[in-house]
Design an enzyme around this catalytic site. Structure first.
Site, PDB file in Angstrom:
ATOM      1  N   HIS A   1       0.827  -1.222   0.000  1.00 43.94           N
ATOM      2  CA  HIS A   1       0.000   0.000   0.000  1.00 43.94           C
ATOM      3  C   HIS A   1       0.857   1.265   0.000  1.00 43.94           C
ATOM      4  O   HIS A   1       0.430   2.320   0.451  1.00 43.94           O
ATOM      5  CB  HIS A   1      -0.994  -0.002   1.174  1.00 43.94           C
ATOM      6  CG  HIS A   1      -2.047  -1.056   0.994  1.00 43.94           C
ATOM      7  ND1 HIS A   1      -3.206  -0.835   0.284  1.00 43.94           N
ATOM      8  CD2 HIS A   1      -2.078  -2.350   1.381  1.00 43.94           C
ATOM      9  CE1 HIS A   1      -3.915  -1.963   0.269  1.00 43.94           C
ATOM     10  NE2 HIS A   1      -3.254  -2.897   0.924  1.00 43.94           N
ATOM     11  N   THR A   2       2.061   1.128  -0.487  1.00 45.54           N
ATOM     12  CA  THR A   2       2.942   2.285  -0.614  1.00 45.54           C
ATOM     13  C   THR A   2       2.967   2.806  -2.048  1.00 45.54           C
ATOM     14  O   THR A   2       3.281   3.961  -2.278  1.00 45.54           O
ATOM     15  CB  THR A   2       4.383   1.898  -0.217  1.00 45.54           C
ATOM     16  OG1 THR A   2       4.688   0.645  -0.840  1.00 45.54           O
ATOM     17  CG2 THR A   2       4.511   1.750   1.288  1.00 45.54           C
TER      18      THR A   2
ATOM     19  N   GLY B   1      -7.594 -14.183  -7.149  1.00 43.59           N
ATOM     20  CA  GLY B   1      -7.970 -13.622  -5.853  1.00 43.59           C
ATOM     21  C   GLY B   1      -6.979 -13.924  -4.752  1.00 43.59           C
ATOM     22  O   GLY B   1      -7.282 -13.763  -3.574  1.00 43.59           O
TER      23      GLY B   1
ATOM     24  N   GLY C   1      -4.015 -12.472  -4.464  1.00 41.77           N
ATOM     25  CA  GLY C   1      -3.086 -11.368  -4.245  1.00 41.77           C
ATOM     26  C   GLY C   1      -1.803 -11.517  -5.027  1.00 41.77           C
ATOM     27  O   GLY C   1      -0.779 -10.947  -4.672  1.00 41.77           O
TER      28      GLY C   1
ATOM     29  N   SER D   1      -1.768 -10.956  -8.419  1.00 42.64           N
ATOM     30  CA  SER D   1      -1.862 -10.056  -9.569  1.00 42.64           C
ATOM     31  C   SER D   1      -2.120 -10.736 -10.901  1.00 42.64           C
ATOM     32  O   SER D   1      -1.472 -10.454 -11.902  1.00 42.64           O
ATOM     33  CB  SER D   1      -0.607  -9.199  -9.688  1.00 42.64           C
ATOM     34  OG  SER D   1      -0.425  -8.499  -8.514  1.00 42.64           O
ATOM     35  N   SER D   2      -3.109 -11.600 -10.915  1.00 40.05           N
ATOM     36  CA  SER D   2      -3.480 -12.215 -12.180  1.00 40.05           C
ATOM     37  C   SER D   2      -4.018 -11.151 -13.145  1.00 40.05           C
ATOM     38  O   SER D   2      -3.792 -11.238 -14.356  1.00 40.05           O
ATOM     39  CB  SER D   2      -4.529 -13.301 -11.952  1.00 40.05           C
ATOM     40  OG  SER D   2      -5.578 -12.804 -11.163  1.00 40.05           O
TER      41      SER D   2
ATOM     42  N   ASP E   1       2.016  -3.844  -9.445  1.00 39.72           N
ATOM     43  CA  ASP E   1       1.762  -5.171 -10.007  1.00 39.72           C
ATOM     44  C   ASP E   1       2.158  -5.239 -11.477  1.00 39.72           C
ATOM     45  O   ASP E   1       2.810  -6.189 -11.924  1.00 39.72           O
ATOM     46  CB  ASP E   1       0.277  -5.533  -9.868  1.00 39.72           C
ATOM     47  CG  ASP E   1      -0.190  -5.464  -8.426  1.00 39.72           C
ATOM     48  OD1 ASP E   1       0.659  -5.329  -7.535  1.00 39.72           O
ATOM     49  OD2 ASP E   1      -1.410  -5.533  -8.198  1.00 39.72           O
TER      50      ASP E   1
HETATM   51  C1  GLA Z   1      -2.836  -4.374  -5.018  1.00 37.33           C
HETATM   52  C2  GLA Z   1      -2.663  -3.219  -5.980  1.00 37.33           C
HETATM   53  C3  GLA Z   1      -1.239  -2.677  -5.930  1.00 37.33           C
HETATM   54  C4  GLA Z   1      -0.807  -2.381  -4.498  1.00 37.33           C
HETATM   55  C5  GLA Z   1      -1.125  -3.544  -3.585  1.00 37.33           C
HETATM   56  C6  GLA Z   1      -0.870  -3.216  -2.133  1.00 37.33           C
HETATM   57  O1  GLA Z   1      -2.051  -5.460  -5.415  1.00 37.33           O
HETATM   58  O2  GLA Z   1      -2.960  -3.618  -7.291  1.00 37.33           O
HETATM   59  O3  GLA Z   1      -1.135  -1.538  -6.744  1.00 37.33           O
HETATM   60  O4  GLA Z   1      -1.397  -1.196  -4.040  1.00 37.33           O
HETATM   61  O5  GLA Z   1      -2.469  -3.970  -3.718  1.00 37.33           O
HETATM   62  O6  GLA Z   1       0.478  -2.998  -1.908  1.00 37.33           O
END
Ligand code: GLA
Length: 384
Positions: free
Chosen positions: A34-35, A121, A123, A125-126, A171
């Site tokens: 979340h940065t 789902g 996390g 990044s599909s 991502d």
């Molecule tokens: C998701 C978002 C990213 C990033 C993360 C948290 O994967 O797509 O851009 O913000 O959450 O770090």
């Protein structure tokens, strides 16, 4: 192999052997959550779970798409205005087409088949992998001459504008720029990036999948983004030069945000601290001080859980179970949150025992099946 299955399906549906084949990976993120949308730092890598795609030009202005894993097709015109599809997955492709059209590129119709082994789902990044695969393939197919960073930005905009998730750049960046056995520190403000070798003997990335499917778009993700912006506005009243949380210190937050809005203070202080953890964590890695790095992963999880409040009971439980176990270096929830995977840095030899112990307990306590993957760090998006 995934790519050959996709190529074969393409041949079956479109009676052609001439498709361009592209693969695009999912990603892990060692630290820096979340940065990215706060102009901060992240430390991701591309992994050996991918989307594979076959694509060929059509002679008309139509899009004919097939999602193999779902067994669903989509057909529609390519001319603007494009309308979102209720099937959802075509929107990742339509969003890319729209971005290109908005930039004045005229592209013709195409046939496309894709499939993937990135858990959905989780996390990993599909969606970014799919968007990157599409833009990379279209760039080749129609000879648009886009450089990788431009493709990354367009993938992100497609997700922001067509899919509706206000995600950051991490991502897409990691999926496109990944390199075998390297993690990448990206400065999301300047977009400068540095590769760091990630290859200690016997060290593995173990992903424990909560099987809690996070639905980011409908979740609190966009709300977190707004809370960070609210924090920046409060600081700006006293420090007009501040543009994002990147320019903000914990002292500024204590003075100007904490007294006004405790919740916003908690959110923003997590981000400022997380940026610091990425910077000092990369120093730890360079020194080979894995223990210090692991501590930062646990601290990151604490912050995600209590300050940013994007974890869930399942990922808190999983991190709690591995903490302090011999051979486990660090663990935390990974990605956007509210489920998905925890990322665990572990010694190879403890994996079997760890999983054998945790999986039945997880079932008993959380009433869910635990899945796990070992993430190998691989190259980014490429033609096959
Ligand atoms: C998701 C978002 C990213 C990033 C993360 C948290 O994967 O797509 O851009 O913000 O959450 O770090």
């Amino acid at each position: 192999m995934l790519t050959s299955r996709v190529a074969q399906k393409f041949q079956e549906i479109f009676a052609s052997n001439g498709a361009l084949l592209v693969r695009s990976p999912g990603r892990v993120n060692l630290i820096g959550e979340h940065t990215d949308y706060n102009n901060g730092f992240v430390l991701p890598a591309a992994v050996d779970k991918t989307i594979s795609l076959a694509i060929e030009r059509r002679s008309d202005d139509e899009l004919h798409l097939f999602a193999m894993d779902l067994g669903q097709s989509y057909r529609g015109p390519i001319r603007p205005p494009l309308t979102p599809s209720a099937l959802h997955w075509p929107n990742y492709i339509l969003g890319i087409v729209e971005q290109l059209q908005e930039r004045g590129f005229t592209i013709g119709g195409f046939n496309c088949v894709f499939a993937g082994d990135i858990p959905l789902g989780a996390g990993m990044s599909s969606s970014a992998a799919l968007e990157n695969a599409v833009i990379f393939a279209i760039n080749r197919l129609f000879e648009l001459g886009l450089d990788p960073m431009t493709m990354v930005r367009l993938s992100q905009k497609a997700e922001n504008e067509f899919v509706g998730l206000q995600c950051g750049i991490m991502d897409m960046f990691a999926s496109m720029f990944g390199r075998k056995e390297q993690v990448i520190r990206l400065d999301c403000q300047s977009l400068e990036y540095t590769y760091f070798p990630f290859k200690a003997p016997g060290l593995r990335i173990l992903l424990l999948d909560t099987q809690v499917e996070h639905s980011l778009a409908s979740s609190e993700y966009n709300v977190r983004r707004q809370q960070c912006e609210a924090g920046v506005k409060l600081v700006q009243r006293h420090h007009p030069a501040v543009k994002s949380l990147r320019d903000v210190t914990l002292e500024m937050l204590a003075a100007h945000v904490a007294p006004v809005d405790e919740l916003v203070w908690r959110r923003c202080s997590f981000v400022v601290e997380e940026n610091e953890r990425v910077l000092s964590g990369t120093e730890d890695l360079l020194r080979g001080d894995l223990a210090a790095f692991g501590e930062k992963m646990y601290a990151s999880h604490e912050g995600l859980s209590h300050k940013y409040e994007v974890s869930c009971a399942e990922s808190d439980w999983l991190v709690g179970q591995v903490k302090g176990v011999a051979g486990v270096i660090g663990a935390r929830q990974m990605g956007g949150g509210f489920g998905g995977c925890t990322i665990n840095l572990v010694k190879a030899e403890v994996i079997d025992g760890l999983v054998a112990r945790i999986a039945p307990e997880y079932k008993r306590v959380m009433n869910r099946d635990l899945k796990w993957y070992i993430g190998q760090i691989e190259d980014g998006t490429s033609v096959v």
